[in-house]
Design a protein around this motif. Structure first.
Motif, mmCIF file in Angstrom:
data_model
loop_
_atom_site.group_PDB
_atom_site.id
_atom_site.type_symbol
_atom_site.label_atom_id
_atom_site.label_comp_id
_atom_site.label_asym_id
_atom_site.label_seq_id
_atom_site.Cartn_x
_atom_site.Cartn_y
_atom_site.Cartn_z
ATOM 1 N N SER A 31 5.982 -1.504 -12.821
ATOM 2 C CA SER A 31 5.360 -2.491 -11.938
ATOM 3 C C SER A 31 6.226 -2.757 -10.709
ATOM 4 O O SER A 31 5.727 -2.813 -9.578
ATOM 5 N N CYS A 32 7.510 -2.900 -10.944
ATOM 6 C CA CYS A 32 8.470 -3.170 -9.877
ATOM 7 C C CYS A 32 8.450 -2.044 -8.827
ATOM 8 O O CYS A 32 8.401 -2.290 -7.622
ATOM 9 N N CYS A 33 8.463 -0.794 -9.305
ATOM 10 C CA CYS A 33 8.479 0.359 -8.394
ATOM 11 C C CYS A 33 7.138 0.531 -7.684
ATOM 12 O O CYS A 33 7.088 0.798 -6.473
ATOM 13 N N THR A 34 6.054 0.382 -8.442
ATOM 14 C CA THR A 34 4.722 0.545 -7.847
ATOM 15 C C THR A 34 4.476 -0.535 -6.798
ATOM 16 O O THR A 34 3.917 -0.282 -5.731
ATOM 17 N N GLU A 35 4.928 -1.749 -7.096
ATOM 18 C CA GLU A 35 4.804 -2.856 -6.143
ATOM 19 C C GLU A 35 5.505 -2.532 -4.818
ATOM 20 O O GLU A 35 4.996 -2.853 -3.742
ATOM 21 N N ALA A 36 6.666 -1.885 -4.910
ATOM 22 C CA ALA A 36 7.404 -1.531 -3.692
ATOM 23 C C ALA A 36 6.569 -0.620 -2.790
ATOM 24 O O ALA A 36 6.598 -0.750 -1.556
ATOM 25 N N TYR A 37 5.801 0.283 -3.408
ATOM 26 C CA TYR A 37 4.913 1.148 -2.611
ATOM 27 C C TYR A 37 3.719 0.367 -2.082
ATOM 28 O O TYR A 37 3.204 0.676 -0.995
ATOM 29 N N GLY A 38 3.281 -0.646 -2.814
ATOM 30 C CA GLY A 38 2.227 -1.517 -2.309
ATOM 31 C C GLY A 38 2.666 -2.244 -1.047
ATOM 32 O O GLY A 38 1.907 -2.362 -0.080
ATOM 33 N N VAL A 39 3.916 -2.697 -1.044
ATOM 34 C CA VAL A 39 4.477 -3.376 0.129
ATOM 35 C C VAL A 39 4.528 -2.416 1.320
ATOM 36 O O VAL A 39 4.101 -2.764 2.433
ATOM 37 N N LEU A 40 5.024 -1.205 1.089
ATOM 38 C CA LEU A 40 5.119 -0.216 2.176
ATOM 39 C C LEU A 40 3.745 0.109 2.747
ATOM 40 O O LEU A 40 3.570 0.216 3.963
ATOM 41 N N GLU A 41 2.758 0.273 1.863
ATOM 42 C CA GLU A 41 1.412 0.628 2.309
ATOM 43 C C GLU A 41 0.745 -0.554 3.014
ATOM 44 O O GLU A 41 0.060 -0.369 4.035
ATOM 45 N N ALA A 42 0.941 -1.764 2.515
ATOM 46 C CA ALA A 42 0.367 -2.956 3.159
ATOM 47 C C ALA A 42 0.947 -3.129 4.565
ATOM 48 O O ALA A 42 0.230 -3.482 5.506
ATOM 49 N N GLU A 43 2.242 -2.854 4.691
ATOM 50 C CA GLU A 43 2.877 -2.933 6.015
ATOM 51 C C GLU A 43 2.312 -1.860 6.947
ATOM 52 O O GLU A 43 2.030 -2.122 8.116
ATOM 53 N N ARG A 44 2.121 -0.655 6.399
ATOM 54 C CA ARG A 44 1.570 0.448 7.209
ATOM 55 C C ARG A 44 0.163 0.108 7.699
ATOM 56 O O ARG A 44 -0.221 0.449 8.826
ATOM 57 N N LEU A 45 -0.594 -0.588 6.858
ATOM 58 C CA LEU A 45 -1.976 -0.962 7.204
ATOM 59 C C LEU A 45 -2.032 -2.194 8.104
ATOM 60 O O LEU A 45 -3.111 -2.572 8.559
ATOM 61 N N LEU A 47 -1.337 -5.332 7.250
ATOM 62 C CA LEU A 47 -1.826 -6.533 6.560
ATOM 63 C C LEU A 47 -0.794 -7.653 6.639
ATOM 64 O O LEU A 47 0.400 -7.397 6.781
ATOM 65 N N SER A 48 -1.273 -8.876 6.519
ATOM 66 C CA SER A 48 -0.362 -10.027 6.472
ATOM 67 C C SER A 48 -1.050 -11.165 5.730
ATOM 68 O O SER A 48 -2.251 -11.125 5.485
ATOM 69 N N GLY A 49 -0.255 -12.171 5.373
ATOM 70 C CA GLY A 49 -0.811 -13.347 4.717
ATOM 71 C C GLY A 49 -1.458 -13.036 3.378
ATOM 72 O O GLY A 49 -0.990 -12.180 2.621
ATOM 73 N N ALA A 50 -2.580 -13.692 3.102
ATOM 74 C CA ALA A 50 -3.268 -13.554 1.809
ATOM 75 C C ALA A 50 -3.731 -12.118 1.538
ATOM 76 O O ALA A 50 -3.583 -11.638 0.406
ATOM 77 N N PRO A 51 -4.280 -11.396 2.525
ATOM 78 C CA PRO A 51 -4.680 -10.005 2.260
ATOM 79 C C PRO A 51 -3.490 -9.121 1.862
ATOM 80 O O PRO A 51 -3.620 -8.261 0.998
ATOM 81 N N PHE A 52 -2.340 -9.366 2.482
ATOM 82 C CA PHE A 52 -1.113 -8.634 2.135
ATOM 83 C C PHE A 52 -0.743 -8.892 0.676
ATOM 84 O O PHE A 52 -0.516 -7.957 -0.110
ATOM 85 N N ASP A 53 -0.726 -10.162 0.308
ATOM 86 C CA ASP A 53 -0.340 -10.541 -1.057
ATOM 87 C C ASP A 53 -1.304 -9.961 -2.090
ATOM 88 O O ASP A 53 -0.875 -9.449 -3.130
ATOM 89 N N ALA A 54 -2.605 -10.031 -1.802
ATOM 90 C CA ALA A 54 -3.615 -9.526 -2.740
ATOM 91 C C ALA A 54 -3.497 -8.009 -2.903
ATOM 92 O O ALA A 54 -3.638 -7.476 -4.005
ATOM 93 N N PHE A 55 -3.213 -7.328 -1.799
ATOM 94 C CA PHE A 55 -3.062 -5.869 -1.822
ATOM 95 C C PHE A 55 -1.870 -5.479 -2.703
ATOM 96 O O PHE A 55 -1.973 -4.622 -3.584
ATOM 97 N N VAL A 56 -0.738 -6.125 -2.485
ATOM 98 C CA VAL A 56 0.490 -5.816 -3.229
ATOM 99 C C VAL A 56 0.330 -6.174 -4.707
ATOM 100 O O VAL A 56 0.812 -5.445 -5.586
ATOM 101 N N ASP A 57 -0.366 -7.265 -4.981
ATOM 102 C CA ASP A 57 -0.584 -7.686 -6.372
ATOM 103 C C ASP A 57 -1.272 -6.594 -7.188
ATOM 104 O O ASP A 57 -0.951 -6.386 -8.360
ATOM 105 N N LYS A 58 -2.227 -5.879 -6.566
ATOM 106 C CA LYS A 58 -2.936 -4.811 -7.288
ATOM 107 C C LYS A 58 -1.959 -3.748 -7.789
ATOM 108 O O LYS A 58 -2.099 -3.240 -8.903
#
Length: 203
Positions: A31-45, A47-58
């Protein structure tokens, strides 16, 4: 994530279904490692705020739940199908369920989304990084380095159950060099060393 499908609920399910402490830790580290890629991808897209958080949570949730049924249903006939069926009945998002199916080669589920690719890429590597930490005198992930991990990957006797081709293949799926993939996951696990039980022991 909304509708009650939260990390906390995912972690509770993992702990409820899993008697093995090491398997719970595996879920946390993936989960920890996959989340890190969620952060990188959300930044690439962008995203910010609530959409960023929801994206990374997945991404974090997919990591927590990818093996949550394994302790009870370890056979190829049942894992991860039993868990996915249960989660689907509960109403968990389909993209998380697809990523869980896709992390296992034998399900035939394609690794189409970035989430699918990230979960597969992080599964074996997180276990390998844990093994690399536990053979250190300190038993600390903080003492693990990328070069050392690459060296251990060439040692077939070390952590022999870990599929090296899944680590290299996962990096390919993500379109990055394997050294970068190792570094990304290593930094993610180092940031949560205490939570993962990898902060080490006094020497």
């Amino acid at each position: 994530m909304s509708d009650g499908f939260t990390r906390e609920r995912a972690k509770a399910l993992l702990e409820q279904w899993t008697a093995s402490a090491s398997l719970v830790k595996h879920g946390l580290s993936v989960s920890c490692c996959t989340e890190a890629y969620g952060v990188l991808e959300a930044e690439r897209l962008g995203l910010s705020g609530a959409p960023f958080d929801a994206f990374v949570d997945k991404y974090a949730i997919a990591g927590l739940l990818h093996d949550f049924d394994y302790d009870r249903h370890p056979s190829l006939e049942e894992h991860p199908y039993v868990g996915v069926k249960f989660l689907r009945e509960q109403g968990w998002p389909e993209e998380i369920l697809h990523a869980i199916l896709a992390h296992a080669d034998y399900t035939g589920a394609g690794r189409d989304s970035h989430l699918d690719k990230a979960l597969f890429a992080c599964d074996e590597l997180s276990g390998f990084l844990t093994a690399c930490a536990l053979v250190k005198p300190s038993k600390s992930i903080m003492d693990v380095e990328v070069a050392g991990v690459r060296k251990k990957m060439k040692d077939k006797a070390f952590a022999r159950a870990v599929l090296r081709e899944d680590i290299t293949g996962g990096a390919e799926l993500l379109g990055i060099p394997v050294e970068d993939h190792i570094g990304n996951c290593l930094r993610a696990m180092q940031a949560k060393a205490a939570e993962l039980g990898l902060a080490g022991v006094p020497i």
